[in-house]
Structure formats: structure tokens, C-alpha cells
Scaffold this active site. Structure first.
Site, mmCIF file in Angstrom:
data_model
loop_
_atom_site.group_PDB
_atom_site.id
_atom_site.type_symbol
_atom_site.label_atom_id
_atom_site.label_comp_id
_atom_site.label_asym_id
_atom_site.label_seq_id
_atom_site.Cartn_x
_atom_site.Cartn_y
_atom_site.Cartn_z
ATOM 1 N N ASP B 66 -45.199 -43.869 -67.864
ATOM 2 C CA ASP B 66 -46.119 -44.453 -66.876
ATOM 3 C C ASP B 66 -46.920 -43.381 -66.130
ATOM 4 O O ASP B 66 -47.862 -43.717 -65.421
ATOM 5 C CB ASP B 66 -45.375 -45.368 -65.889
ATOM 6 C CG ASP B 66 -44.188 -44.708 -65.216
ATOM 7 O OD1 ASP B 66 -43.502 -43.887 -65.866
ATOM 8 O OD2 ASP B 66 -43.924 -45.012 -64.036
ATOM 9 N N HIS B 67 -46.559 -42.098 -66.312
ATOM 10 C CA HIS B 67 -47.248 -41.030 -65.591
ATOM 11 C C HIS B 67 -48.258 -40.252 -66.428
ATOM 12 O O HIS B 67 -49.007 -39.443 -65.888
ATOM 13 C CB HIS B 67 -46.223 -40.075 -64.964
ATOM 14 C CG HIS B 67 -45.459 -40.741 -63.856
ATOM 15 N ND1 HIS B 67 -45.743 -40.535 -62.529
ATOM 16 C CD2 HIS B 67 -44.468 -41.664 -63.895
ATOM 17 C CE1 HIS B 67 -44.929 -41.280 -61.795
ATOM 18 N NE2 HIS B 67 -44.145 -41.980 -62.590
ATOM 19 N N HIS B 263 -46.057 -45.816 -56.061
ATOM 20 C CA HIS B 263 -45.089 -46.158 -57.112
ATOM 21 C C HIS B 263 -44.331 -47.424 -56.680
ATOM 22 O O HIS B 263 -43.105 -47.517 -56.760
ATOM 23 C CB HIS B 263 -44.102 -44.996 -57.339
ATOM 24 C CG HIS B 263 -43.548 -44.947 -58.751
ATOM 25 N ND1 HIS B 263 -42.345 -45.506 -59.078
ATOM 26 C CD2 HIS B 263 -44.033 -44.402 -59.893
ATOM 27 C CE1 HIS B 263 -42.115 -45.287 -60.382
ATOM 28 N NE2 HIS B 263 -43.121 -44.627 -60.891
#
Lengths: 349, 349
Positions: B66-67, B263
Site C-alpha cells: 500500500d506504500h 493511514h
């Protein structure tokens, strides 16, 4: 009667734009959901459509990144949500290697992932329909279009003929329609000839292609790429893509009932693309993200484009009656977002 | 005076939601643009912000998908748009291998792609600032937070002291302020002590972490993950994440000026996360996608959260005067889309 509908999840091509996500179409067919292509960002588009994760098959046309790069992240999201339902990916040869390379993204999955490499012209047989891989012309590596072909439906039942042959209306009518012989009367005596099922064809990315004309013959809907306008004919040829006019020629030659153009470049507005195609083939639409095409049985009428905005207007009315979360939130804490944020449903207001 | 601002491109975590994209923040610092993390879909979010491609550095905190999964597709898009400007990616050891694996997505690039693997605590020195990799606690593999540290600024000039020493206002004042000795008067005689530059710290994904408290000491802004609420403390511990309360404790212990939580999981509303943190540390905000934080010099006031919706209201007014394409399009051809489609700018209306 099975509902058959296409949801345009992403209608852009190559590079996304603020308006158009990368290629993905969900087919809803009765109780089933099939995804065709899955560009980057598809998982979020599906969430905005309220259709995230509801399918067990993904058909990939070819391996240019805009057509599959949404898969690895979506598999990871399924894993994080502890999906258990198996998922099968279909695509040209090379699919297995590609997905194994991409496992660096998604790691171990808690569900079964099937990887099926199709040969050109191979069909995937399902209950009541088949999906055939059509070899199209998009560079040196194998690229597919797909044809979704509904099985023939039984012919029309003639109740007067049945009564004439001594059958009493009621249960026995049903038995005849389901293929049983009743009191010596055979089904074919009271049923018309089988009726063709519906057909929907996806071109994938391709230059104008004879195999696609054949496969699309009298299709209810042909979803064809239109990456360029005709002014860019030479560039379309170099990159094995089609112009809007060329897509319309395929639709005309195949005598399809509706042409839906997609893979729209940021260079053009949907209107330019549509107008160019309609000069050749008038039954042309250019869906936007979240638009839907309902594919009726031919005797019920032509396939119909439903704008996401229209569906949202209907759904929005209902959801607000049930208590829209956006309306319940205090304005200083979590102000109302644009529609795609505020609703679970679709984007356009 | 250099403008320093953070644009929250994606504020979700792990899995995107209709409201929140995957992690990415653009730092605009004077004429430079830096991207911190780049989840799937970042390229399209950047387009919606009008900031696509305007940066030459991307700092990756760690290798959970996801990063970083937005990078390969974005590189491909840059290539298709024939970018020539070099781009450098920074991240923990392993960055090179990962990007080489991902080259199946983007192929050959027409621009130079630098891949720089940083050691823990290593700094990237730039003109007027540095970016330091802070080792944080997120599982077994190296994970970084990043501190952007502006160089000390000269002290305040004292014009009365200068005149007292016989300097004539005008050019000579400027020469003294730029460090020259004028008529035997040395700069340190008329300038106060150097003033600390600004500091912005990104936690990346991490459990509460001492190194981050030290690195964030008196930071202007700490952007900290808050994946869980405190009721899920055990789960946060198991997954090496922080709760909102824990993030607030880090902010309190580090005496930062503003805490921005990000986040954010789909489990929670921004309000829940914010309220929990504010019990410990009142100067807490929970930005949404497309919100901005302006980081002023301390003597000018605290860092300020500007909602994307406010900025859009201002920009929308301007852009419409210039001729909004959505307004020019005939309604039957290309109807007005929701704001993120209609404008080149940001999403929230």
C-alpha cells in the site's frame, strides 16, 4: 430471465485521467459477476460502485500494465479482508509467470487463486453461457478480446397449440416447457425453434481485426476500444490500436446492435469520439466510468445505456430515506464529501 | 521565504476506501516537490490535485504494497508522456531489487531513474534542507520514517544596531544580512543568533517508537499513522502499528506543534480517531484526501490545515471565470461530472 448488464468501471486507456479510470468492466449475469481487465485503481472504483470483491473470475485481455496492474493490490486487499472464495484469472499465455512475479505484492493468499492460460479461440464453458478468447491484433504478443455467448434459449411456448393437443393449462404446460413429453405430446410440437442467446463482445486493445468482426456478428453489444480519432490514423496503426471510425466500421460490418466505445484517451472528449463513430455507425455510445449497459433479450428491446448519474439519482433518493451517513455527520467533524465519498454506491451525483 | 506545504494525496491505510486513497503526501517546498509514499492509485489522485509528475524525488517508507504499488504504473505513465526529467526513488535496502522486479510493468524508461537505498539514520542533503531516514518499528524488515529538516536560517537583522555602528540604510544593510563585513562591521554584530529551520516528520507505518520521538522533537508537523483506535491496542501491537492515542503520546512527548494523523482504516471515521488523539494531544488534525497543511515559519504562527473543499471553493471560482470545461460542454453530450471529474483541481467541492 437472467439479467445481463455491463458496468463500466474504468473507461480510460494507457494513462488514467481525472475523469476516466483504467480499463475494467464488470459483467453482471444473473447471480454471477465477471470482471474484464483490471487496471490500476480498479479496486477503489469497484468500491465506489459497491461491487468490490463480488466476482470469482477475472478475464485479462493482454499484459500491457493498464489492463492488469490493479490485480496484485486487489488480491492483497482480498487477503487483508480474509476472503475465502476462490478466484480464477484467465488470460493469454504468460499469465502464470506474471502473477508469480507479482506475488511480491500480495504474498500468501487465504483463498485459492486459479491461473488459467487460454489458447486463442479457446472457450471457458459455464452454466448457460461460454466465454471465448478471440485472438486480436495488438502487437507481437498474444492479445485477446472476449465474447460472452449465452446458450440458446428454448423456443417460444404456444399455449393454444398445447390446448389444441389436449393439454390442460397449469402444471403440464410447465412440464412441456421444461422438455418433458406429456400425454404423448412432445415439447417440439408446442414450442417454437430455439432462440439465440445474447452475446457481448469485448475487443480488448486491437487494430481493426477480422476475427473480431466474425466473433461479433450480430452481437447485442460490442465494447470496442477507440484509442485515437481518425486524424491520428497513422499513430493508431503504429501502436496497433483503433480509431473511433475504425471501431464503428467493425460494428457496422458485424451488424452489432450497440457499439460502446472505451479506452478513451485523455486527448479527446467522449463527444468527439462518439460523433466520429456515429458518422459510420449510429448506434454508438461512449460510456463514462460507472455507466451501465443493460442487455435485454432482443425481443424486449435494444441494449440501453444508463448513466451512472441517473442510477445515483435513484439510489441516492432511497439511501437518504434510510439515513445517509453524510447527513448524520456533524459538519465540523467529517463534512459531507462529494458523492463518491458520501455514498456507498456510485459516483456521479 | 520558502513556502512549505503538505498535500495529503491519500490518507487511507492498507486497503483504500471510497473516501480515502492509499498513502501518499506531496511536500511542496519553495520550487521543489517531494512525494512521500505512493500507494496504488496515487497517479490519478495527483492528477486530481493538478500535481501529476511535478516532482523528482519519491521517498518510500517501507515495502508493504500500500506504500509503493503506485510507482510502477506512474513510471509507465511518465514514459508514455515522454518525461525527460530524472526521477530518484529513495527507500530502505531492497528498493533496487523491488523496482527491477517491477520493470515488467514499466519497461524501458525515456528518463533516468535513480534508485537510492538509504541506511538507517542516513541523510539526503539538499540545498537548504536535508531528509533523514528514521528507523521505525514496523516488523522485521527495515522501515523508515522521514524527517525533512530545513537548514538554520540567519538570525534577525537589527537595523538600529547597524545604524548605531555607522552603517547607512540601503545596500549595505543587505550586504551585512548576506554575511559580508561592511566598513569593519561584522554581520554577527548586527544579526541575532541563527534561527532554527522548520521540521516536518513522517512516521511511515510504525508501533510507537523512541527514535521517532527524538527525531520529531519540536517538529512543526508530525504526520503519524493511526491505523487503530485504542480499543484495538492488542491488534496494533501484533501488527506493529499505532493507535490514535499512542500517536498522540508520541506527539506530546516530542512536543510537536501539530499532529496530523493518517493511514486511517476503513473501520473508523476521522472524527473517532481525532477525538481519541485529542484527549492526549489537543493540536491534532485528521486530514482527508486533498487537504493541505501550510507550515509557516514559527514566528508567523502555527501550521494550518486547509481543507481541500475550501481550496476548491477558491480555485473553483477562478477556474470558472476562465471557462470551466464542464460548463462549456452541452448537457446531452458530456454532462457535468462530480467535482473531481469536472475540474483539473482537487476533489472536494
Amino acid at each position: 430471465m437472467d439479467e445481463l448488464a455491463l458496468f463500466f468501471v474504468g473507461t480510460g486507456g494507457s494513462v488514467p485521467t481525472p475523469r476516466r479510470g483504467l480499463p475494467a468492466v464488470v459483467v453482471r449475469f444473473g447471480g454471477e459477476r465477471l470482471l474484464f481487465d483490471c487496471g490500476e485503481g480498479t479496486q477503489r472504483q469497484l468500491m465506489q460502485l459497491g461491487m468490490f470483491g463480488e466476482f470469482e473470475s477475472i478475464f485479462i485481455t493482454h499484459f500491457h500494465a493498464d489492463h492488469w496492474l490493479g490485480i496484485p493490490g486487489m488480491l492483497k486487499s482480498f487477503a487483508l479482508r480474509e476472503r475465502e472464495q476462490p478466484l480464477t484469472l484467465y488470460g493469454p499465455r504468460g499469465l502464470g509467470d506474471l502473477m508469480r512475479t507479482m506475488s511480491v505484492v500480495y504474498g500468501r493468499l487465504p483463498f485459492e487463486l486459479g491461473l488459467v492460460e487460454l489458447e486463442p479461440a479457446q472457450s471457458v464453458e459455464r452454466d448457460g453461457y461460454a466465454i471465448a478468447a478471440i485472438p486480436v491484433a495488438h502487437g507481437e504478443r498474444t492479445a485477446f478480446g472476449y465474447a460472452l455467448i449465452e446458450a440458446d434459449r428454448p423456443g417460444e411456448f404456444d399455449p393454444r397449440a398445447a390446448e389444441h393437443l389436449g393439454i390442460t393449462p397449469g402444471e403440464d404446460f410447465g412440464r412441456l416447457q421444461h422438455g418433458e413429453t406429456v400425454d404423448g405430446v412432445r415439447p417440439e410440437q408446442v414450442m417454437g425453434p430455439p432462440r439465440e442467446g445474447r452475446k457481448v463482445v469485448f475487443s480488448g486493445d486491437t487494430a481493426p481485426c477480422g476475427a473480431l468482426v466474425v466473433a461479433s456478428h450480430r452481437a447485442d453489444v460490442l465494447v470496442h476500444e477507440a484509442t485515437f480519432a481518425d486524424a491520428e490514423l497513422e499513430r493508431a496503426r503504429e501502436t496497433s490500436h483503433s480509431t473511433a471510425r475504425q471501431a464503428a466500421e467493425v460494428a457496422r460490418d458485424a451488424e452489432v446492435r450497440l457499439l460502446a466505445l472505451t479506452h478513451i484517451s485523455s486527448r479527446y472528449s467522449g463527444r468527439e469520439v462518439r460523433d466520429e463513430a456515429r458518422e459510420v455507425f449510429s448506434a454508438t455510445e461512449v460510456p463514462r466510468d460507472f455507466d451501465e449497459i443493460e442487455v435485454l433479450f432482443p425481443e424486449r428491446g435494444p441494449a440501453v445505456l444508463v448513466r451512472g448519474s441517473e442510477r445515483e439519482a435513484r439510489a441516492g433518493g432511497r439511501s437518504r430515506q434510510k439515513g445517509d451517513p453524510a447527513e448524520l455527520a456533524p459538519a465540523d467533524a467529517e463534512p459531507v464529501q462529494p458523492p463518491e465519498h458520501a455514498h456507498e454506491g456510485i459516483t456521479s451525483p
